[in-house]
Design a protein around this motif. Sequence first.
Motif, PDB file in Angstrom:
ATOM      1  N   GLY A 179      13.149  25.095  -4.551  1.00 13.05           N
ATOM      2  CA  GLY A 179      12.766  24.626  -5.871  1.00 13.05           C
ATOM      3  C   GLY A 179      13.001  23.248  -5.973  1.00 13.05           C
ATOM      4  N   MET A 180      12.650  22.590  -4.853  1.00 13.33           N
ATOM      5  CA  MET A 180      12.403  21.090  -4.841  1.00 13.33           C
ATOM      6  C   MET A 180      11.107  20.686  -5.100  1.00 13.33           C
ATOM      7  N   MET A 181      10.828  20.227  -6.167  1.00  8.91           N
ATOM      8  CA  MET A 181       9.313  19.895  -6.623  1.00  8.91           C
ATOM      9  C   MET A 181       9.233  18.336  -6.279  1.00  8.91           C
ATOM     10  N   HIS A 182       8.522  18.181  -5.133  1.00  8.24           N
ATOM     11  CA  HIS A 182       8.128  16.827  -4.870  1.00  8.24           C
ATOM     12  C   HIS A 182       7.079  16.184  -5.689  1.00  8.24           C
ATOM     13  N   ALA A 183       7.299  14.857  -5.872  1.00 11.21           N
ATOM     14  CA  ALA A 183       5.998  13.980  -6.542  1.00 11.21           C
ATOM     15  C   ALA A 183       5.004  13.854  -5.387  1.00 11.21           C
ATOM     16  N   ARG A 184       3.871  14.179  -5.699  1.00 11.70           N
ATOM     17  CA  ARG A 184       2.605  13.710  -4.700  1.00 11.70           C
ATOM     18  C   ARG A 184       1.782  12.953  -5.622  1.00 11.70           C
TER      19      ARG A 184
ATOM     20  N   ALA B 219       0.889  -1.213   0.116  1.00 11.53           N
ATOM     21  CA  ALA B 219       0.071   0.061  -0.019  1.00 11.53           C
ATOM     22  C   ALA B 219       1.037   1.322  -0.045  1.00 11.53           C
ATOM     23  N   ILE B 220       1.008   1.732  -1.136  1.00 12.47           N
ATOM     24  CA  ILE B 220       1.934   3.098  -1.363  1.00 12.47           C
ATOM     25  C   ILE B 220       1.231   4.298  -0.658  1.00 12.47           C
ATOM     26  N   THR B 221       1.813   4.765   0.249  1.00 14.95           N
ATOM     27  CA  THR B 221       1.377   6.221   0.755  1.00 14.95           C
ATOM     28  C   THR B 221       1.832   7.405   0.328  1.00 14.95           C
ATOM     29  N   ARG B 222       3.386   7.089  -0.111  1.00 17.40           N
ATOM     30  CA  ARG B 222       4.121   8.432  -0.629  1.00 17.40           C
ATOM     31  C   ARG B 222       5.095   7.818  -1.717  1.00 17.40           C
ATOM     32  N   GLU B 223       5.324   8.791  -2.674  1.00 17.02           N
ATOM     33  CA  GLU B 223       6.401   8.329  -3.465  1.00 17.02           C
ATOM     34  C   GLU B 223       7.461   9.615  -2.980  1.00 17.02           C
ATOM     35  N   LEU B 224       8.778   9.290  -3.049  1.00 14.50           N
ATOM     36  CA  LEU B 224       9.957  10.443  -2.554  1.00 14.50           C
ATOM     37  C   LEU B 224      10.553  11.197  -3.812  1.00 14.50           C
ATOM     38  N   THR B 225      10.030  10.540  -4.933  1.00 17.98           N
ATOM     39  CA  THR B 225      10.956  11.152  -6.163  1.00 17.98           C
ATOM     40  C   THR B 225      10.900  13.027  -6.011  1.00 17.98           C
ATOM     41  N   GLY B 226      11.897  13.324  -6.252  1.00 15.23           N
ATOM     42  CA  GLY B 226      11.899  14.972  -6.283  1.00 15.23           C
ATOM     43  C   GLY B 226      12.497  15.362  -7.464  1.00 15.23           C
ATOM     44  N   PHE B 227      12.466  16.588  -7.962  1.00 19.94           N
ATOM     45  CA  PHE B 227      13.197  17.148  -9.012  1.00 19.94           C
ATOM     46  C   PHE B 227      13.641  18.498  -8.526  1.00 19.94           C
TER      47      PHE B 227
END
Length: 685
Positions: free
Chosen positions: A224-229, A147-155
Motif C-alpha cells: 500500500g505504499m504509493m510512491h510519487a513518480r 536536475a531532479i531524477t526522482r521524488e521520494l514522496t510516498g503515501f
Amino acid sequence: MNKITGAVYLLALMITYAAPVSARETVQSPDGHIRFSVWSERGAPRYRVEFRGREVVGESPLGLVFRDAPALDGGLELVSAERVSRDRQWQQPWGERREVRDHHNELLVEFAAGAEDARAFRLRVRVFDDGLGFRYELPLAADQARAITRELTGFQLDNQAAAWWVPAAEWNRYEYTYRATAVGEVGRAHTPFTVRLDDGTHLAIHEAALLDYSGMYLQQGRWGMMHARLAPGADGVAVHKRGAFHTPWRTIQVSQQAAGLVMSDLILNLNEPNKLGDVSWVEPGKYIGIWWGMHIGRYTWGSGRRHGATTARTLEYMDFAAEHGFDGVLVEGWNTGWDGDWLANGAVFSFTRAYRDFDIKRVTDYGRQRGVRLVGHHETSGHLGNYEAQMEGAFALYGELGVSQVKTGYVADAGELVRFDTQGIERREWHYGQYAVNHFIRVLETAARHRIAINSHEPVKDTGLRRTYPNWLTREGARGQEYNAWATPPNAVDHMATLVFTRMLAGPMDFTPGIVDLMPHGADAESRIPTTLARQLAAYVVLYSPVHMAADLPDNYRQRPEAFRFIKQVPTDWEQSLALAGEVGDFAVLARRERDGERWFIGAVSDESARQLKLTLDFLEPGCDYRLQWWGDAEDAHWRERPYAMTVAERRVRSGDPLSLFLAPGGGYAAVLTPIRNAHSSRSP
Ligand code: NOJ
Ligand code: CA
C-alpha cells in the motif's frame, strides 16, 4: 496569529538552531480533525497523517534525488519550525462557487545536516479542514541548478482500502475507464487518486499548482505504499531547475463522506491568485459545434465531399445557436492539415490557413451580428514544435476576428509529443512532463495577450491553475463523451458516478454532454450512449465546467424538444455548489445555484443500479415557494432497453421539503427550482 503566540514561535525558531525544537512537529486543521506530523527517522525525512484520531496515511518518506547533487534522503534532521494561521476569503471570477474560504494552519519546517548544510530544504505544510498540502522548497543560489531524477514522496495507504484510478504512464494520456480495486492491486495510477477506508473515510491524493515541474503519478510499492513518480523529460531527467524553487503541492483531500471530497476547495486554495488582472473577457457559457458529426462519421475533418467545416454549415449552426440562446459555435476541421492521417501528421497543420470552403471572416462577421461567437480550434496532433512556431500568429488571427475561446487538442500517444531542442533535434515528451507543463502555460499566456480563453483537450491534468490563469476555462483530461461515438466498449455505465469523485476533484471538465440521439449507429451497435436521456441532462449540473457543449446535432435537438428545454436553460456559472449525496462509482447528487440569479439546479446520476433517493430541500431560501420542474427517468427506463423513457413534470415546493427522486439503471435526474416571489407575499399575514 496573536502577539503572544507569535513570540512563542520566534523563541522556538531561535532555540531550533541550537538543537532541534522537538523530534516531531505536528500541525492540525483549524477544526482539529486532521493532524500532520513530520520528523526525521534516523536521518530520513518522514510524515504521517491522522484524521479524527485514526492514522489515514501511515509513516511515509519525503525527499528528492538529483542527478549531480547529493539526494535529500538521509543524514537530515529537523532544525527549525515556524507556524502561521490564515483565514481569508477570495472570489472566483467564474466557478462552482463565488466565495472561497482559505482557512488553514501552516507549518514550515527545515531539514538540514547542520547549520551550513548545502542540502538544507524546507517543507511547507498547510492543513485545512478539507485536507492538506505540502511542498518542498529549496533555497538555491541564482546560479545553482538541480536536475531532479526522482521524488521520494510516498503515501502509505491501507493495502485493503478501496481505490478508484486510471492507469498512468501507458499509451493513452488520461482517457481510460476507471478501475475500482483494492489499493494493493493498483499499478501506476494518475491523480486524483481516490480511496475509501473501511470506516468510510475518503481520501484523494493529487497535486496543486503544477508549474515548471513534471506531473506526479503514483506507483505501487509494497503493502500500500504509493510512491510519487515524475514523468521524465526527453533527457531522462524529470525536472530541471535553476535558482531557488519549490515543487507543486502534494495534496491529500480528506472527508468522512464521498460527497465531502466534492465540496473541497483545497486545490484552488493552494494556487496563487489571478495574475492576469482584468479577466472580464473570460466568459462562461454554452456552445454547440460542428463536432459530433465527425465523431459519428457523418462529416469529416479533412476536405472533400463530407467536409464538416463549411461556411454554409457554420452559418446554419450560428442561426441555430442564436435562435436557442447558445453563445458559441465550435468549428473543427476548418484549417488545412487534416487530410490523410491527421493523427500522424501534426507537422503539416496550419493554424491560419482555412480550407477553401470555409470563409473565416464571413462566419465571424455573421456571428457578431447575431451575438454568437466562433469558438476556435487548434488540433496539434501533439506536434508542439509546429504549434509553437505558429502560435503567436494563430492567436493574433483569432483575436482580430473577435474569437474569444479556443479549444486546443493534443491527440498523440502519451510520451510522444514532438518538440525540437535548441540544436533543432526532434525530442519526444510526455503530456504531463515538465516541457508540456510549460507549453500549456505558454499557450495560456499567448492567448491571454489576445484576450482568448482556452479549453484544452488531451491536456496535462488540472491542478487548480485556473485560479492563477482564469483564461484556462476548462479541459478534457479524462474519457469524455466522444468515446461513446466510436469506442468499443464505450464509456462504462458508472463512468459519470465515478468521474464526480475522481477526475472532477481536479477541476472543470469539457465532457461535452447533451447527446439526445442515444444510438447514433443503431440499437445493436456496441458504440452507443450508456445513459438514459435524463442522465445526459443531469450531466450539465453534475460535471462542472464553465463552458459546456450541447454536443448533439441541431436536427437531433429538434426531435427532442423536451430534453432540449433543459439544456437551453441550464447555466454554467454558479454562485454556490453543494454535493448533496453520493458514493464513488455508485451515484452522485449535486445542487447548484446560478450566479446572479436565484434558481437552483439539481443533477443526479446513477450506475447500473436503479435507486430511489430521499433528499431534503434545506438549501432553498426559507419561507419562499419554488416551482420544481424535473426531467427524470420514468419507472421503466433503462439505459439499454428504454433510455428515452423520461418523465417531465413540475410541482410546488419550499425549503425543508423532502424530495424523493428515482434513478433508473444508467439513469439520471435533472431539475430546476425557480422562486415564486408572489407566493411569499400572498402567504404572509
Ligand atoms: C480529441 C478531442 O477530444 C475531440 O474533442 C476532438 O474533436 C478531436 N480530438 C479532434 O481534434
Ligand atoms: Ca480526447
